[in-house]
Write a protein that holds these residues in place. Structure first.
Motif, PDB file in Angstrom:
ATOM      1  N   TYR A 202     -42.126  -1.497 -16.172  1.00 52.81           N
ATOM      2  CA  TYR A 202     -43.157  -0.228 -16.095  1.00 52.81           C
ATOM      3  C   TYR A 202     -43.609   0.037 -17.637  1.00 52.81           C
TER       4      TYR A 202
ATOM      5  N   ASP B  37     -43.782   2.677  -8.188  1.00 52.56           N
ATOM      6  CA  ASP B  37     -44.009   3.542  -9.630  1.00 52.56           C
ATOM      7  C   ASP B  37     -45.249   2.809 -10.493  1.00 52.56           C
ATOM      8  N   ILE B  38     -45.381   1.435 -10.533  1.00 49.11           N
ATOM      9  CA  ILE B  38     -46.158   0.506 -11.264  1.00 49.11           C
ATOM     10  C   ILE B  38     -47.680   0.924 -10.309  1.00 49.11           C
TER      11      ILE B  38
ATOM     12  N   GLU C  74     -47.270   0.202 -18.907  1.00 46.37           N
ATOM     13  CA  GLU C  74     -47.791   1.295 -19.614  1.00 46.37           C
ATOM     14  C   GLU C  74     -48.252   1.037 -20.984  1.00 46.37           C
TER      15      GLU C  74
END
Length: 111
Positions: free
Chosen positions: A8, A42-43, A12
């Protein structure tokens, strides 16, 4: 690769460094597709948000450019009209005033 391995923070960082998130690998897969296939929601969500933000920004930029172009055309048209009407001779103004007075007199007669 960051999307494929589920990093992640690395995803980001790549996004913050303006990496092309629509880029495709040798198998024509984007980071979004890799994150989805690898099971990293989430990614996946972060990439979707970035794509939407980018698309929205492009639409805003396009719309702004179009509005500015239209305002330029409108401004130019108004300037031409002002130039045309400011070039009228005083006789034109007197004639218009006389016509208005005549119309008022006719209107008063019928009322």
């Amino acid at each position: 690769l960051a999307a494929f391995y589920g990093s992640y923070e690395l995803c980001e960082m790549c996004i913050n460094l303006n990496a092309e998130i629509d880029a495709q690998d040798d198998e024509q897969k984007t980071p979004l597709k890799l994150a989805k296939e690898s099971g990293f929601p989430d990614i996946e969500e972060m990439l979707i948000q970035r794509l939407l933000k980018t698309e929205l920004g492009e639409r805003i930029e396009s719309t702004t450019s179009e509005l500015m172009r239209k305002q330029g055309v409108t401004h130019h048209f108004n300037r031409i009209l002002n130039d045309l009407f400011s070039q009228q001779s005083p006789n034109d103004e007197e004639q218009k005033q006389s016509e208005m007075d005549s119309k008022r007199a006719i209107t008063s007669t019928f009322m």
